[in-house]
Design a protein around this motif. Structure first.
Motif, PDB file in Angstrom:
ATOM      1  N   ASP A   1       0.382  -0.949  -0.085  1.00  0.00           N
ATOM      2  CA  ASP A   1       0.052  -0.214   0.009  1.00  0.00           C
ATOM      3  C   ASP A   1       0.978   1.176  -0.088  1.00  0.00           C
ATOM      4  N   VAL A   2      -0.116   2.528  -0.347  1.00  0.00           N
ATOM      5  CA  VAL A   2       1.108   3.332  -0.647  1.00  0.00           C
ATOM      6  C   VAL A   2       1.655   4.533   0.817  1.00  0.00           C
ATOM      7  N   ASP A   3       0.862   4.261   1.809  1.00  0.00           N
ATOM      8  CA  ASP A   3       1.778   5.008   2.992  1.00  0.00           C
ATOM      9  C   ASP A   3       2.926   4.061   3.955  1.00  0.00           C
ATOM     10  N   THR A   4       2.808   2.435   3.429  1.00  0.00           N
ATOM     11  CA  THR A   4       3.492   1.520   3.554  1.00  0.00           C
ATOM     12  C   THR A   4       5.028   1.563   3.302  1.00  0.00           C
ATOM     13  N   GLU A   5       4.947   1.860   1.510  1.00  0.00           N
ATOM     14  CA  GLU A   5       6.057   1.528   1.368  1.00  0.00           C
ATOM     15  C   GLU A   5       6.587   3.431   1.064  1.00  0.00           C
ATOM     16  N   ASN A   6       5.470   3.797   1.313  1.00  0.00           N
ATOM     17  CA  ASN A   6       6.002   5.833   1.564  1.00  0.00           C
ATOM     18  C   ASN A   6       6.616   5.975   3.021  1.00  0.00           C
ATOM     19  N   ALA A   7       6.689   5.364   4.360  1.00  0.00           N
ATOM     20  CA  ALA A   7       6.950   5.102   5.564  1.00  0.00           C
ATOM     21  C   ALA A   7       8.366   4.318   4.804  1.00  0.00           C
ATOM     22  N   LEU A   8       8.152   3.088   3.908  1.00  0.00           N
ATOM     23  CA  LEU A   8       9.704   2.394   4.408  1.00  0.00           C
ATOM     24  C   LEU A   8      10.475   2.708   3.536  1.00  0.00           C
ATOM     25  N   LEU A   9      10.269   3.715   2.117  1.00  0.00           N
ATOM     26  CA  LEU A   9      11.613   4.175   1.368  1.00  0.00           C
ATOM     27  C   LEU A   9      12.433   5.382   1.977  1.00  0.00           C
ATOM     28  N   ALA A  10      10.918   6.049   2.814  1.00  0.00           N
ATOM     29  CA  ALA A  10      11.895   7.420   3.459  1.00  0.00           C
ATOM     30  C   ALA A  10      13.145   7.278   3.893  1.00  0.00           C
ATOM     31  N   PRO A  11      13.173   6.538   5.207  1.00  0.00           N
ATOM     32  CA  PRO A  11      15.252   6.186   5.727  1.00  0.00           C
ATOM     33  C   PRO A  11      15.457   5.963   4.766  1.00  0.00           C
ATOM     34  N   VAL A  12      15.596   5.480   4.116  1.00  0.00           N
ATOM     35  CA  VAL A  12      15.884   3.972   2.879  1.00  0.00           C
ATOM     36  C   VAL A  12      16.985   5.130   2.102  1.00  0.00           C
ATOM     37  N   ALA A  13      15.758   6.314   1.497  1.00  0.00           N
ATOM     38  CA  ALA A  13      16.325   7.676   1.018  1.00  0.00           C
ATOM     39  C   ALA A  13      17.169   8.625   1.228  1.00  0.00           C
TER      40      ALA A  13
END
Length: 313
Positions: A254-266
Motif C-alpha cells: 500500500d502507498v503509506d507503507t511504501e512511503n514509510a519504508l522508502l523515506a529512511p532508505v532515501a
C-alpha cells in the motif's frame, strides 16, 4: 489497520489465481530472477518479497534492468518476476509483448504518476501542464525525466510534441531517478523553477514539498495519473512453480507503507534489506496473509520457517 484489512480481503478474493492446496515446487524453481528497474519503490517491494522467498528456501536473483529489457527478458524466459508493471503507463509494453508474460496479481492500488512542480511554483500560478508554456524562461524550457527508454519519458516527449500544450522548443532531460531527484533538490534549495516526473509511493513525497499537475490525462491517465501496479511472471511460471506463484499472488503493498519504508532508505538512515526484514518482523499478520497455504521449497509449512528466519537476523 485498514491497509492490512484490505490486503487480507484482496488476498481472499484473488486466491483463485493459485491452487487451493499448496505443494512443494520442483528444484528448478529454486532460483528466482527478479527484474528490477533502478527505482526506489521497486527496490523496497522487491526487498520485502525477496526476504520472504529467501526465508522459505528460494534463491532470489535481482537483476537491475531497464523496463524494455525486463519485458524482453520475461518473453525470453530470462526474467521470472517483475513487480513494477505500472498501468496505464506501460500499456504500450503490455501490448507489444502480449503473450510474453503472465499477469500474476495486482500488488498496489492508489498510486499516481505524472508531472509535478515544487509547491512555490504552484503558488506562483502553475497548476496544470497547460500552464508550463507561459513560463518557459523560468523553467529553462526543460522537463526532467528518468532513465532513457522509460515509458514515462515517451509520454513526456509526446506532451512536448503535442501542440495543445504549446511547448515547442522544450527539452526532455533524461536521467536516472537519483539524478533527476538531485536536480529537484538543488532547485528547491535555490527556490528555482523545475518541472519533473513524480509518482507515489516514493520518498520524494516526504522529502520535498511538491504539487502534482493536472492536465495530463491523455498521456498519464485521469486523476493525476492514477495507477495500478501489477506483478508479471514469465510465460509458464504459474504452471511450473505453483507454490511460488501462490505466494506472489497474495503479496499486496500500500502507498503509506511504501512511503514509510522508502523515506529512511532515501535519506541514508537505513539499508533497504534490513528495513524490509524489520518491517516484516513487526507485522506478523501481514506475513501470515502472504504465506497462507504456501510451503517452503522443500514442502514444509512456510510461515514458521519465515518467522524463524526473521528472528535469526
Amino acid at each position: 489497520m485498514k491497509h492490512l484489512h484490505r490486503a487480507l480481503l484482496l488476498a481472499s478474493a484473488l486466491s483463485g489465481l493459485a491452487p487451493a492446496v499448496a505443494h512443494a515446487d520442483p528444484a528448478a524453481c529454486a532460483n528466482v530472477r527478479v527484474g528490477q528497474p533502478p527505482w526506489g519503490d521497486i527496490a523496497v517491494t522487491n526487498a520485502l518479497t525477496d526476504t520472504v522467498l529467501n526465508a522459505i528456501g528460494y534463491n532470489t536473483q535481482p537483476q537491475t534492468l531497464a523496463v524494455p529489457v525486463i519485458y524482453q527478458g520475461l518473453k525470453d524466459g530470462q526474467v521470472d518476476l517483475f513487480q513494477g508493471n505500472w498501468m496505464p503507463a506501460q500499456s504500450a509494453f503490455r501490448a507489444k509483448y502480449q503473450g510474453g508474460y503472465e499477469v500474476l496479481t495486482t500488488n498496489l492500488t492508489g498510486a499516481k504518476f505524472t508531472l509535478a512542480v515544487p509547491d512555490y511554483v504552484a503558488t506562483a500560478g502553475v497548476h496544470s501542464i497547460a500552464d508550463l508554456g507561459k513560463f518557459a524562461v523560468k523553467f529553462g524550457s526543460k522537463i526532467y525525466g528518468i532513465e532513457p527508454g522509460a515509458p514515462a519519458n515517451k509520454n513526456i516527449s509526446a506532451i512536448i510534441g503535442d501542440s495543445a500544450y504549446q511547448l515547442s522548443g522544450w527539452q526532455l532531460v533524461a536521467s536516472s531517478e537519483a539524478g533527476m531527484l538531485s536536480q529537484v533538490q538543488r532547485a528547491e534549495a535555490a527556490h528555482q523553477w523545475i518541472v519533473f516526473l513524480a509518482w507515489e509511493p516514493h520518498p520524494m513525497n516526504v522529502r520535498f514539498h511538491i504539487t502534482y499537475l493536472s492536465g495530463g490525462d491523455k498521456y498519464f491517465g485521469p486523476d493525476y495519473g492514477a495507477a495500478t501496479v501489477y506483478t508479471l511472471g514469465r510465460p509458464g511460471l504459474a504452471a511450473q512453480c505453483p507454490n511460488l506463484v501462490r505466494f506472489i499472488s497474495q503479496v499486496r503493498f500500500d502507498v503509506d507503507t511504501e512511503n514509510a519504508l522508502l523515506a529512511p532508505v532515501a535519506e541514508g538512515k537505513a539499508e533497504v534489506e534490513p528495513e524490509a526484514r524489520s518491517y516484516l518482523a513487526g507485522h506478523p499478520q501481514l506475513l501470515a496473509a502472504w504465506l497462507k497455504g504456501v510451503t517452503t521449497l522443500d514442502g514444509q509449512p512456510a510461515l514458521p520457517a519465515a518467522e524463524a528466519a526473521l528472528k535469526s537476523n
